[in-house]
Design a protein around this motif. Sequence first.
Motif, PDB file in Angstrom:
ATOM      1  N   GLN A 350       0.831  -1.202   0.000  1.00 33.70           N
ATOM      2  CA  GLN A 350       0.000   0.000   0.000  1.00 33.70           C
ATOM      3  C   GLN A 350       0.870   1.259   0.000  1.00 33.70           C
ATOM      4  N   ILE A 351       1.933   1.244   0.777  1.00 39.51           N
ATOM      5  CA  ILE A 351       2.842   2.390   0.827  1.00 39.51           C
ATOM      6  C   ILE A 351       3.556   2.568  -0.504  1.00 39.51           C
ATOM      7  N   LYS A 352       3.939   1.466  -1.115  1.00 41.28           N
ATOM      8  CA  LYS A 352       4.595   1.537  -2.425  1.00 41.28           C
ATOM      9  C   LYS A 352       3.680   2.215  -3.437  1.00 41.28           C
ATOM     10  N   ARG A 353       2.418   1.887  -3.404  1.00 37.12           N
ATOM     11  CA  ARG A 353       1.449   2.509  -4.319  1.00 37.12           C
ATOM     12  C   ARG A 353       1.343   4.004  -4.053  1.00 37.12           C
ATOM     13  N   ALA A 354       1.218   4.388  -2.796  1.00 38.31           N
ATOM     14  CA  ALA A 354       1.093   5.807  -2.466  1.00 38.31           C
ATOM     15  C   ALA A 354       2.315   6.585  -2.939  1.00 38.31           C
ATOM     16  N   ARG A 355       3.496   6.011  -2.756  1.00 36.12           N
ATOM     17  CA  ARG A 355       4.720   6.690  -3.190  1.00 36.12           C
ATOM     18  C   ARG A 355       4.762   6.872  -4.703  1.00 36.12           C
ATOM     19  N   MET A 356       4.212   5.941  -5.425  1.00 39.38           N
ATOM     20  CA  MET A 356       4.198   6.083  -6.875  1.00 39.38           C
ATOM     21  C   MET A 356       3.292   7.240  -7.301  1.00 39.38           C
ATOM     22  N   PHE A 357       2.221   7.456  -6.570  1.00 34.42           N
ATOM     23  CA  PHE A 357       1.391   8.625  -6.853  1.00 34.42           C
ATOM     24  C   PHE A 357       2.142   9.915  -6.516  1.00 34.42           C
ATOM     25  N   PHE A 358       2.901   9.909  -5.421  1.00 33.75           N
ATOM     26  CA  PHE A 358       3.725  11.078  -5.108  1.00 33.75           C
ATOM     27  C   PHE A 358       4.751  11.325  -6.215  1.00 33.75           C
ATOM     28  N   ASP A 359       5.351  10.245  -6.727  1.00 34.19           N
ATOM     29  CA  ASP A 359       6.317  10.380  -7.824  1.00 34.19           C
ATOM     30  C   ASP A 359       5.669  11.058  -9.027  1.00 34.19           C
ATOM     31  N   GLU A 360       4.466  10.646  -9.343  1.00 37.68           N
ATOM     32  CA  GLU A 360       3.754  11.239 -10.477  1.00 37.68           C
ATOM     33  C   GLU A 360       3.451  12.705 -10.202  1.00 37.68           C
ATOM     34  N   ALA A 361       3.095  13.010  -8.977  1.00 34.72           N
ATOM     35  CA  ALA A 361       2.758  14.394  -8.623  1.00 34.72           C
ATOM     36  C   ALA A 361       3.974  15.308  -8.754  1.00 34.72           C
ATOM     37  N   GLU A 362       5.153  14.805  -8.384  1.00 35.90           N
ATOM     38  CA  GLU A 362       6.357  15.630  -8.419  1.00 35.90           C
ATOM     39  C   GLU A 362       6.637  16.171  -9.815  1.00 35.90           C
ATOM     40  N   LYS A 363       6.254  15.410 -10.821  1.00 35.37           N
ATOM     41  CA  LYS A 363       6.514  15.840 -12.201  1.00 35.37           C
ATOM     42  C   LYS A 363       5.789  17.137 -12.544  1.00 35.37           C
ATOM     43  N   GLY A 364       4.687  17.396 -11.849  1.00 34.82           N
ATOM     44  CA  GLY A 364       3.893  18.569 -12.197  1.00 34.82           C
ATOM     45  C   GLY A 364       4.181  19.799 -11.374  1.00 34.82           C
TER      46      GLY A 364
END
Length: 435
Positions: A350-364
């Motif tokens: 679950q944490i791995k998934r949340a971090r991937m969303f943070f990774d995507e957010a950082e791009k913007g």
Amino acid sequence: MTVALFWVGSANPSTDVTNCLRFLDSVRVLDSTKFGNSRDRSLFFKLGEKKGRKQEWKSCSANPDLGYLGGRSNGSKLPVISSMVASHAGEMAVLSSEEMVYNVVLKQAALVKKELKSRGDLDVKPDAVLPGTLSLLSEAYDRCGEVCAEYAKTFYLGTLLMTPERRRAIWAIYVWCRRTDELVDGPNASHITPTALDRWEARLEDLFQGRPFDMMDAALADTVGKFPVDIQPFKDMIQGMRMDLRKSRYQNFDELYLYCYYVAGTVGLMSVPVMGIAPESQASTESVYNAALALGIANQLTNILRDVGEDARRGRVYLPQDELTQAGLSDDDIFAGKVTDKWRNFMKNQIKRARMFFDEAEKGVTELSAASRWPVWASLLLYRQILDEIEANDYNSFTKRAYVRKAKKIVALPVAYAKSLISPSSLVPSPLAKT
């Protein structure tokens, strides 16, 4: 929970939602005619459905190994909830939650692009207020700032770097979101009914038509008259509150994704038109909106993982039921509140998934206007650290509440500021560049 926004009152017995929701210090009922009804509402439109072909979309979740590719039905390990959309040929296309949400993203981006074409930039429109109302508006915005400073201290500090117009607008949006959240999570939540939420939505529609009910509404009404902010994300957030009234379990991540969009992803869509996109950005408007959406999803997933025990004590489980089953867990394990190897493995995913969303957010974030980046970076970095704290607590979200200590917050602020100085032009190529 500290009561800061509302108290029970009876100033308007014809509106039951306001019987449950009164601002603590001298909320005044304003004569809507003082704020005028003449604002141009042509910006608040709904784009027609694109028919005859499937909508191309890009999901910000992209790891089928985690079984959370809710936006694509092919290859997803999860069953999906869907919407049926008819094509010209009469065929029925199945849309998952992520596809439905991405269609909202496309509409919000189209709204901003239309404004760009008509105005050439996203600078605030000049004030157009009637005599005698400017001081009331100033007082309303100041009060929104006080609320933001009290309940979102770090974010508030970041907003002080924004231009005064953008800063006040973000405060107004924050306060409306907080008030809406308090409907179902605040001290008066037991009094809230679906009818009350319907009335709150009707009040929102009045606000967008330039008819504010109180001083907080007045600040937001002024904001939506100045910036190309659409009503749809606000209405979707209210829909998330409706879900909280009737739903306490989520069968798969597709269902949970939709809930996260409603209650948190919407905030990103509300905020981008105010924060603005950097003039030198080469990213597509849609990709910036999608990154803002990803940040909202990441924040809400973090909330869920942090508050497992608190939610369980209220009879709620905001974790995908099918993934719990795959991990050999059930609601009974959640209510028992024991940290086991099965629970640790489940939480790692679950944490791995949340971090991937943070990774995507950082791009913007880098694509936003320079003055808007610091508060967003600060929020992202600090919220992401909550996941680290959950791990440090040995995944015990049952009896320990993960939080970022003050010392770490102090360290994060200059890091966020340094990141905010990086402009889109310095990124070659931009990860969100138009193709």
